[in-house]
Structure formats: C-alpha cells, structure tokens
Design a protein around this motif. Structure first.
Motif, PDB file in Angstrom:
ATOM      1  N   TYR A  71      38.642  37.951  36.883  1.00  0.00           N
ATOM      2  CA  TYR A  71      37.428  38.714  36.613  1.00  0.00           C
ATOM      3  C   TYR A  71      37.798  40.096  36.074  1.00  0.00           C
ATOM      4  N   VAL A  72      38.025  40.143  34.771  1.00  0.00           N
ATOM      5  CA  VAL A  72      38.589  41.337  34.146  1.00  0.00           C
ATOM      6  C   VAL A  72      37.667  42.537  34.308  1.00  0.00           C
ATOM      7  N   GLU A  73      36.357  42.318  34.174  1.00  0.00           N
ATOM      8  CA  GLU A  73      35.434  43.448  34.294  1.00  0.00           C
ATOM      9  C   GLU A  73      35.538  44.106  35.664  1.00  0.00           C
ATOM     10  N   ARG A  74      35.659  43.307  36.703  1.00  0.00           N
ATOM     11  CA  ARG A  74      35.778  43.870  38.044  1.00  0.00           C
ATOM     12  C   ARG A  74      37.119  44.562  38.245  1.00  0.00           C
ATOM     13  N   LEU A  75      38.159  43.999  37.644  1.00  0.00           N
ATOM     14  CA  LEU A  75      39.482  44.608  37.763  1.00  0.00           C
ATOM     15  C   LEU A  75      39.556  45.940  37.021  1.00  0.00           C
ATOM     16  N   ILE A  76      38.885  46.025  35.882  1.00  0.00           N
ATOM     17  CA  ILE A  76      38.852  47.286  35.138  1.00  0.00           C
ATOM     18  C   ILE A  76      38.200  48.378  35.984  1.00  0.00           C
ATOM     19  N   ALA A  77      37.145  48.012  36.708  1.00  0.00           N
ATOM     20  CA  ALA A  77      36.454  48.994  37.548  1.00  0.00           C
ATOM     21  C   ALA A  77      37.285  49.392  38.766  1.00  0.00           C
ATOM     22  N   LEU A  78      38.190  48.525  39.175  1.00  0.00           N
ATOM     23  CA  LEU A  78      38.948  48.756  40.409  1.00  0.00           C
ATOM     24  C   LEU A  78      40.324  49.359  40.172  1.00  0.00           C
ATOM     25  N   ALA A  79      41.046  48.833  39.186  1.00  0.00           N
ATOM     26  CA  ALA A  79      42.484  49.093  39.073  1.00  0.00           C
ATOM     27  C   ALA A  79      42.791  50.322  38.220  1.00  0.00           C
ATOM     28  N   ASP A  80      44.002  50.831  38.427  1.00  0.00           N
ATOM     29  CA  ASP A  80      44.487  51.980  37.658  1.00  0.00           C
ATOM     30  C   ASP A  80      45.244  51.538  36.416  1.00  0.00           C
ATOM     31  N   GLN A  81      45.955  50.417  36.504  1.00  0.00           N
ATOM     32  CA  GLN A  81      46.777  49.982  35.378  1.00  0.00           C
ATOM     33  C   GLN A  81      46.856  48.464  35.344  1.00  0.00           C
ATOM     34  N   HIS A  82      47.172  47.953  34.157  1.00  0.00           N
ATOM     35  CA  HIS A  82      47.152  46.510  33.935  1.00  0.00           C
ATOM     36  C   HIS A  82      48.368  46.082  33.117  1.00  0.00           C
ATOM     37  N   THR A  83      48.856  44.889  33.430  1.00  0.00           N
ATOM     38  CA  THR A  83      49.942  44.274  32.673  1.00  0.00           C
ATOM     39  C   THR A  83      49.487  42.873  32.278  1.00  0.00           C
ATOM     40  N   ILE A  84      49.545  42.573  30.993  1.00  0.00           N
ATOM     41  CA  ILE A  84      49.179  41.244  30.497  1.00  0.00           C
ATOM     42  C   ILE A  84      50.440  40.465  30.173  1.00  0.00           C
ATOM     43  N   LEU A  85      50.510  39.249  30.706  1.00  0.00           N
ATOM     44  CA  LEU A  85      51.627  38.350  30.433  1.00  0.00           C
ATOM     45  C   LEU A  85      51.186  37.222  29.505  1.00  0.00           C
ATOM     46  N   GLU A  86      52.062  36.879  28.590  1.00  0.00           N
ATOM     47  CA  GLU A  86      51.853  35.743  27.689  1.00  0.00           C
ATOM     48  C   GLU A  86      53.171  35.008  27.565  1.00  0.00           C
ATOM     49  N   ARG A  87      53.182  33.778  28.059  1.00  0.00           N
ATOM     50  CA  ARG A  87      54.380  32.933  28.021  1.00  0.00           C
ATOM     51  C   ARG A  87      55.594  33.638  28.626  1.00  0.00           C
ATOM     52  N   GLY A  88      55.355  34.289  29.760  1.00  0.00           N
ATOM     53  CA  GLY A  88      56.445  34.902  30.500  1.00  0.00           C
ATOM     54  C   GLY A  88      56.930  36.232  29.985  1.00  0.00           C
ATOM     55  N   ARG A  89      56.204  36.803  29.040  1.00  0.00           N
ATOM     56  CA  ARG A  89      56.590  38.108  28.485  1.00  0.00           C
ATOM     57  C   ARG A  89      55.439  39.099  28.620  1.00  0.00           C
ATOM     58  N   VAL A  90      55.775  40.365  28.807  1.00  0.00           N
ATOM     59  CA  VAL A  90      54.762  41.418  28.821  1.00  0.00           C
ATOM     60  C   VAL A  90      54.337  41.688  27.385  1.00  0.00           C
ATOM     61  N   VAL A  91      53.033  41.497  27.113  1.00  0.00           N
ATOM     62  CA  VAL A  91      52.536  41.728  25.757  1.00  0.00           C
ATOM     63  C   VAL A  91      51.658  42.971  25.676  1.00  0.00           C
ATOM     64  N   TRP A  92      51.241  43.496  26.823  1.00  0.00           N
ATOM     65  CA  TRP A  92      50.447  44.730  26.811  1.00  0.00           C
ATOM     66  C   TRP A  92      50.474  45.346  28.193  1.00  0.00           C
ATOM     67  N   GLN A  93      50.504  46.674  28.229  1.00  0.00           N
ATOM     68  CA  GLN A  93      50.350  47.437  29.462  1.00  0.00           C
ATOM     69  C   GLN A  93      49.529  48.680  29.167  1.00  0.00           C
ATOM     70  N   GLY A  94      48.670  49.040  30.115  1.00  0.00           N
ATOM     71  CA  GLY A  94      47.879  50.247  29.911  1.00  0.00           C
ATOM     72  C   GLY A  94      46.886  50.446  31.041  1.00  0.00           C
TER      73      GLY A  94
END
Length: 236
Positions: free
Chosen positions: A195-218
């Motif tokens: 639930y990305v919308e809820r996580l955006i409201a809650l969290a300070d930072q995010h890491t997106i994984l795609e096929r075992g690699r970090v593709v975005w952080q912010g």
C-alpha cells in the motif's frame, strides 16, 4: 541521528541461484524505511539476510555499529532485531498472554520497556482475548499478536513483512494506526507492504528493488512526485 542499520553491496543466493545483487541501504535511528517492489524481487530475501536466515555471499551488514552478516540468527535477535514475519507464525497452542510472555526481554535496555500492559494498551483486543489460544484468533488478531510479540523483545529495529496482507480494511487501519504510534514513539522500523500511498504518509525513506537490485531510493516527497515509478516498478 545515528545510523542503526547499514547494508553495503549485499549479494545473497539460494544455492547456485543469486537473488540479491549489490543491495545497499541505510536506516537511521528513529526512521521508518520501506522496501518496495513486486513479488519475487528480493524484499524478503533482504530481510532474511538481515536476520541471518539466508547468509550473505558477499558485502556487509552493520547493525548498531557491529558487523552482523556472519552471525547466527539468535545472536542477531539478541542485538535487537525483531521481525513480524509474513504469515504471522504465532504459537497456535499457547494463549495470547503466553505468546507475549514467551518473548519478553528488554534487549534495548529501554527505560520504558514494552510490557504486557503496554501491548494491551496498544491493542485492547488482545487484552480481551488474552486467555484465548493463538488458533482461536481471527487473522487480524493474530497479526496484532505477532506485532505485540515482536515488541515484547524491545527491539532496536522492528521489521514488518507484509503486515497488512489479507486483512479486512478496518483491521488494516488498526495496523496503520499502530505503526504511526510506534513511529511517534521513536521506534526504528523497516516495512514491506504493497500500500504505497499509506507508506508514503508513514515512512521517511524508500528503497525499490527490481530483480534483486536497488533501482531507486529516496524520500516520501520525491516518491509522491514520481508516479511513473509506481507504474514501472510497483504496479502488477
């Protein structure tokens, strides 16, 4: 804020099948961080590597200033890492109260440790059901118990793997309320959820994984402003 968890160039495999490729992330004390990505992209494997359940092939993991990637799971847990696993995994033949007491330990040397009373205040439903066996609880009540059980260890880092999966909307709201209260209390948290919308409201930072690699952080503001990331990496 001091860095609590640091992962650098983590590579993890199941036998000959490599799953994580140079994964790096950092969580500071008091932050809420997320691991995002579709199913099968390496989120749970990252958690298993932090916990010592699937040891790193290379790279390093530092927790509270100490290297832990070569430690067995029980030593990592004693240092203050607790997980609410996917599937809850509570003891079905123990009562709610017994499930909680079995994990009681002030591993964080907190001046205000989590106790039965504090867990019951956070989840009044558990107090009402304290004498019921684990297998007599609803899915939502089992999830509350799994979170309460993890909190009873007084962790420095609380990890939640799909904590709202399969819950009815009202029960999901109860879990989000709990996470907000924990954040406000200064608890460091790593969350995996869809639930990305809820996580955006809650969290300070995010890491997106795609096929075992970090593709975005912010941070949440940047992720909110880039809906194309959701469509590319998170939509089914």
């Amino acid at each position: 804020m001091n860095t609590l968890l640091e992962i650098r160039n983590l590579q993890t495999a199941y036998g000959p099948s490599q799953v994580l490729f140079d994964v790096s992330l950092e969580i500071r004390e008091g932050q809420v961080a997320t691991l995002l990505g579709r199913n099968g992209m390496g989120k749970t494997t990252t958690v298993r590597s932090i916990l010592g359940l699937t040891p790193a092939r290379s790279g390093f993991i530092t927790f509270a200033g100490q290297r832990i990637e070569a430690l067995p799971p029980e030593q990592i847990a004693v240092r203050g890492v607790a997980v609410v696993p996917e599937g809850r995994q509570i003891f079905p033949n123990l009562s709610v109260r017994e499930n909680l007491i079995a994990f009681a330990a002030n591993r964080n040397d907190s001046p205000q440790p989590w106790t039965l009373q504090r867990v019951y205040e956070l989840f009044p439903r558990l107090k009402e059901r304290q004498h019921n066996l684990g297998n007599q609880l609803s899915g939502g009540e089992q999830q509350m118990l799994a979170i309460g059980r993890a909190l009873m260890t007084n962790p420095k880092l609380l990890i939640l793997d799909e904590a709202t999966e399969g819950l009815a909307p009202l029960l999901r709201e109860e879990i989000w309320r709990c996470l907000r209260l924990l954040k406000d209390s200064g608890q460091t948290i790593l969350v995996i959820d869809k639930y990305v919308e809820r996580l955006i409201a809650l969290a300070d930072q995010h890491t997106i994984l795609e096929r075992g690699r970090v593709v975005w952080q912010g941070d949440s503001q940047t992720l909110q402003a880039q809906p194309e990331l959701w469509k590319r990496y998170l939509s089914v």
